[in-house]
Design a protein around this motif. Sequence first.
Motif: not given
Length: 236
Positions: A32, A35-36, A92
Amino acid sequence: MNRNLNPETFKLADKTIKVVEDHQYAFLIWADWYQKKQEASVLVSIDFHPDTNPPFWLTAYQKAMAKNPDQEESLTRKFQQQILTKMDVKNRQSLEAVMASMRNDEQINTAMKLGIVNDYHMINCMEAHQYPTGHHYLVSQEHFGSLDDTMFEAIDFKEEALAEIILDIDLDYFSKPFFCRPDEQKIFGQLLKKAKLITIARSSKYFEYLKKENFSIDECQQMILDLIEKCLMSKF
């Protein structure tokens, strides 16, 4: 409470700390973060175990042995790759779908394979692996469970060479209660300040097996959160 897919989240100072139960699920948090930020991270992991087995090795090995023991090596690689090709770091759900095949010592090199992590420093109490990637540090028995400067100095860990990191901590590293001593934990404090994300694995089963004194996993979790907060607020 399912801490694996819904980790506990804490905010201490300007740091985000996420707590999972089984260590391999920290992988989803790292994904995550990737991805950010759209860039790979350097991981520093502190653990009793070295958690740097190849991606999906046990699942693939067991499947290979069941199919044809004489071709175990090539089949293991084949089955590992089959799982990896199902994974899309932008999706995800594709990552969650394979987590049942990932063991709790395979998350680091899975993250490396997918480009989520581009380097790692593995501080552990069992083995100083010699792998072509990553850096491995073996903590001697006299320093088990310690986050003091003397431990980091004994393993020749150079935090000043690192910039931004993900800091990852497994609670099974701590076999007895520990306390905050900012003047003796300056290196750990610097790692905290360089951490853009902190993940904690409770690993309750291994914690209970390895602990040397009578304290609970919840007490240990609170101790590390208190330690993080006090070190972050310290001027050292």
